[in-house]
Design an enzyme around this catalytic site. Structure first.
Site, PDB file in Angstrom:
ATOM      1  N   GLU A  81      -5.986  -5.063  10.416  1.00  0.00           N
ATOM      2  CA  GLU A  81      -4.976  -4.034  10.618  1.00  0.00           C
ATOM      3  C   GLU A  81      -5.243  -3.301  11.932  1.00  0.00           C
ATOM      4  O   GLU A  81      -6.031  -2.337  11.958  1.00  0.00           O
ATOM      5  CB  GLU A  81      -5.020  -3.020   9.477  1.00  0.00           C
TER       6      GLU A  81
ATOM      7  N   GLY B 157       1.904   2.074  10.728  1.00  0.00           N
ATOM      8  CA  GLY B 157       2.867   3.166  10.584  1.00  0.00           C
ATOM      9  C   GLY B 157       3.547   3.547  11.889  1.00  0.00           C
ATOM     10  O   GLY B 157       4.182   4.598  11.981  1.00  0.00           O
TER      11      GLY B 157
ATOM     12  N   SER C 122       2.853  -2.422  10.337  1.00  0.00           N
ATOM     13  CA  SER C 122       4.306  -2.470  10.559  1.00  0.00           C
ATOM     14  C   SER C 122       4.916  -3.836  10.261  1.00  0.00           C
ATOM     15  O   SER C 122       5.867  -4.261  10.923  1.00  0.00           O
ATOM     16  CB  SER C 122       4.651  -2.010  11.988  1.00  0.00           C
TER      17      SER C 122
ATOM     18  N   LYS D 298       0.168   4.257  -0.375  1.00  0.00           N
ATOM     19  CA  LYS D 298      -0.467   5.467   0.176  1.00  0.00           C
ATOM     20  C   LYS D 298      -0.148   6.664  -0.740  1.00  0.00           C
ATOM     21  O   LYS D 298      -0.021   6.482  -1.945  1.00  0.00           O
ATOM     22  CB  LYS D 298      -0.016   5.710   1.613  1.00  0.00           C
TER      23      LYS D 298
ATOM     24  N   HIS E 232      -9.734   1.458   4.761  1.00  0.00           N
ATOM     25  CA  HIS E 232      -8.469   1.635   5.481  1.00  0.00           C
ATOM     26  C   HIS E 232      -8.710   2.608   6.637  1.00  0.00           C
ATOM     27  O   HIS E 232      -9.464   3.572   6.498  1.00  0.00           O
ATOM     28  CB  HIS E 232      -7.397   2.170   4.529  1.00  0.00           C
TER      29      HIS E 232
ATOM     30  N   ASN F 273       0.878  -1.176   0.000  1.00  0.00           N
ATOM     31  CA  ASN F 273       0.000   0.000   0.000  1.00  0.00           C
ATOM     32  C   ASN F 273       0.913   1.223   0.000  1.00  0.00           C
ATOM     33  O   ASN F 273       1.477   1.576   1.029  1.00  0.00           O
ATOM     34  CB  ASN F 273      -0.887  -0.027   1.261  1.00  0.00           C
TER      35      ASN F 273
ATOM     36  N   GLU G  30      -6.992   4.931   7.745  1.00  0.00           N
ATOM     37  CA  GLU G  30      -6.675   6.335   7.442  1.00  0.00           C
ATOM     38  C   GLU G  30      -7.853   7.013   6.744  1.00  0.00           C
ATOM     39  O   GLU G  30      -8.112   8.196   6.949  1.00  0.00           O
ATOM     40  CB  GLU G  30      -5.396   6.412   6.596  1.00  0.00           C
TER      41      GLU G  30
HETATM   42  C1  PEP Z   1      -1.137   0.090   6.003  1.00  0.00           C
HETATM   43  O1  PEP Z   1      -1.218   1.291   5.887  1.00  0.00           O
HETATM   44  O2  PEP Z   1      -1.994  -0.646   5.501  1.00  0.00           O
HETATM   45  C2  PEP Z   1      -0.008  -0.439   6.747  1.00  0.00           C
HETATM   46  C3  PEP Z   1      -0.050  -1.679   7.158  1.00  0.00           C
HETATM   47  O3  PEP Z   1       1.031   0.412   6.956  1.00  0.00           O
HETATM   48  P1  PEP Z   1       2.438   0.056   7.663  1.00  0.00           P
HETATM   49  O4  PEP Z   1       2.905  -1.232   7.092  1.00  0.00           O
HETATM   50  O5  PEP Z   1       3.339   1.199   7.312  1.00  0.00           O
HETATM   51  O6  PEP Z   1       2.163  -0.046   9.129  1.00  0.00           O
END
Ligand code: PEP
Length: 258
Positions: A171, A177, A217, A15, A99, A13, A101
């Protein structure tokens, strides 16, 4: 990961990172580093504006293109929106929906997430449906309640036959993040809980065939242990998908995790 019954999927992803001119060099480097044999379905979800460059660069490769968002409407006067029909026409196979975000910064409700999923499956695009709890909800012992609510709302009205298009990504919001990953046990507990819920909603066969990813992460160091869990069928990867060297190591870890 149980490859007998379901597909292993590693999805990046990006972003709001990278530009169209950075796509080709990234894909060339990733392809040179990817495992030679197909280990898993490899997906890159990128901003809509980057999709044509991604599709061009990944032609005749094993990398599938994904969107990061889609309109909940079929077509019409929705300035700035991108429809599922537009994504499908380009050749996009996956799209992230719900998501955290988008839920947080764009106030996306569960009903809106459901409407977007309906648009995607109607156009044969596989939604990667994100669900996850906040740290407060986890600490209050409400993790599975929150996840069950989001999964049920996302799949509300879904016909059994259409479920095979769907992918669910667990998630935890506190892990996205932040560099703070869920332990393999925490990831397995929730992914297994989601599968149990799907079994109660759609039956054993559908539950067994559903790919459930972990995101938050995930990186080259922790991927192998997370992917070794029986109900973790892959990963949704943000930060670590921006560097081909790091992302390719996660692809390789899916070999170990089977
Ligand atoms: C995400 O935004 O879906 C995500 C898992 O980000 P990160 O791997 O940076 O935590």
């Amino acid at each position: 990961m149980n490859r007998k019954y379901r597909k292993a999927i590693i999805a990046g992803n990006w972003k709001m990172n990278m530009t169209a001119s950075e796509v080709r060099p990234y894909i060339e480097e990733l392809r040179s580093l990817m495992p030679r044999t197909k280990t898993c379905e490899t997906v890159l979800c990128v901003p809509s504006l980057l999709l044509p460059a991604l599709l061009k660069a990944t032609k005749e490769s094993r990398i599938a293109a994904g969107g990061e968002d889609v309109s909940s409407h079929e077509s019409g006067a929705y300035t700035g929106e991108v429809s599922a029909a537009m994504l499908s026409d380009l050749g996009v196979k996956y799209c992230i929906v719900g998501h955290s975000e988008r839920r947080q910064y764009h106030q996306e409700s569960d009903a809106l997430v459901n409407a977007k999923i309906r648009q995607l499956v109607a156009h044969s695009i596989n939604p990667i449906i994100c669900v996850g709890e906040t740290l407060e909800q986890r600490e209050a012992g409400l993790t599975m309640d929150r996840i069950a609510y989001e999964v049920k709302s996302a799949l509300y009205g879904m016909e059994d036959l259409r479920l095979r298009h769907c992918v669910i990504a667990y998630e935890p919001i506190w892990a996205i993040g932040t560099g703070r990953t869920a332990t393999a046990e925490q990831a397995e507990e929730v992914c297994c809980g989601i599968r149990t819920l799907i079994r109660s909603m759609f039956g054993a066969r559908q539950a067994r065939a559903l790919s459930i990813l972990y995101g938050g992460s995930m990186n080259a160091e922790n991927a192998e242990e997370l992917l070794a869990q029986p109900d973790v069928d892959g990963g949704l990867i943000g930060g670590a998908s921006l560097k081909p060297a790091e992302f390719s190591k996660i692809l390789k870890a899916t070999d170990q995790g089977q």
